[in-house]
Design an enzyme around this catalytic site. Structure first.
Site, PDB file in Angstrom:
ATOM      1  N   ASP A 111       0.864  -1.181   0.000  1.00  0.00           N
ATOM      2  CA  ASP A 111       0.000   0.000   0.000  1.00  0.00           C
ATOM      3  C   ASP A 111       0.899   1.228   0.000  1.00  0.00           C
ATOM      4  O   ASP A 111       1.969   1.222   0.625  1.00  0.00           O
ATOM      5  CB  ASP A 111      -0.906   0.019   1.230  1.00  0.00           C
ATOM      6  CG  ASP A 111      -2.069  -0.960   1.132  1.00  0.00           C
ATOM      7  OD1 ASP A 111      -2.442  -1.338   0.010  1.00  0.00           O
ATOM      8  OD2 ASP A 111      -2.602  -1.342   2.184  1.00  0.00           O
ATOM      9  N   ASP A 129      -7.033  -1.476  -4.755  1.00  0.00           N
ATOM     10  CA  ASP A 129      -8.112  -1.057  -3.853  1.00  0.00           C
ATOM     11  C   ASP A 129      -9.023  -0.025  -4.528  1.00  0.00           C
ATOM     12  O   ASP A 129     -10.244  -0.062  -4.365  1.00  0.00           O
ATOM     13  CB  ASP A 129      -7.539  -0.462  -2.564  1.00  0.00           C
ATOM     14  CG  ASP A 129      -6.704  -1.446  -1.772  1.00  0.00           C
ATOM     15  OD1 ASP A 129      -6.954  -2.662  -1.867  1.00  0.00           O
ATOM     16  OD2 ASP A 129      -5.787  -0.992  -1.054  1.00  0.00           O
TER      17      ASP A 129
END
EC number: 3.4.23.36
Length: 152
Positions: A111, A129
């Protein structure tokens, strides 16, 4: 075909951006892009969205694989012809595959996108995402605007 092409593009963009971050930034380092609002911050996530259910590697791989299988099956059905639905499903599938690749390969997801305002920090996330979130939003929009009118 639109869904498959979109899913492939999503996976490629997701994997390339994660690779760029992982090879050019130190873990937990941060590059401020828009002061007080947006940074690139390299972190590993062993959980789901927002770090929930940490260490659920194989559970998330199984859920993603089932979601992709279900989407592929549904795309073969006549009722899946609407372009908005195909875009939505392609994005969800691409995002699921993007994060599934990370989980299978390393047991965690990279991330790196971090939005914040003052003392509020939205949890780090990645391109996969975004694809899943936008895809689910478009799926909801399709259900509200198209399915309710019976024009699918």
């Amino acid at each position: 075909m639109l869904s498959i092409v979109l899913a492939i593009v999503a996976v490629v963009v997701d994997q390339v951006t994660k690779w760029l971050v992982a090879t050019r930034m130190a873990l937990h380092s941060e590059i401020e892009i828009i002061p007080g609002f947006f940074s690139l911050q390299y972190v590993h996530n062993t959980g789901a969205a927002f770090g929930m259910l940490r260490n659920g590697r194989w559970f998330f791989v199984a859920v993603a694989a089932l979601a992709v299988a279900g989407i592929l099956y549904y795309l073969r059905q006549p009722e899946s012809r609407h372009p908005l639905l195909r875009v939505a499903l392609g994005l969800v599938m691409g995002g699921a595959v993007g994060n599934m690749i990370d989980r299978i390969a390393t047991g965690r997801v990279v991330d790196f996108l971090l939005f914040y305002w003052r003392d509020y920090y939205f949890p780090n996330f990645n391109v996969a995402d975004i694809c899943v979130t936008v895809g689910v939003g478009l799926l909801f929009l399709h259900l509200v605007l198209v399915e309710r009118k019976g024009t699918a």
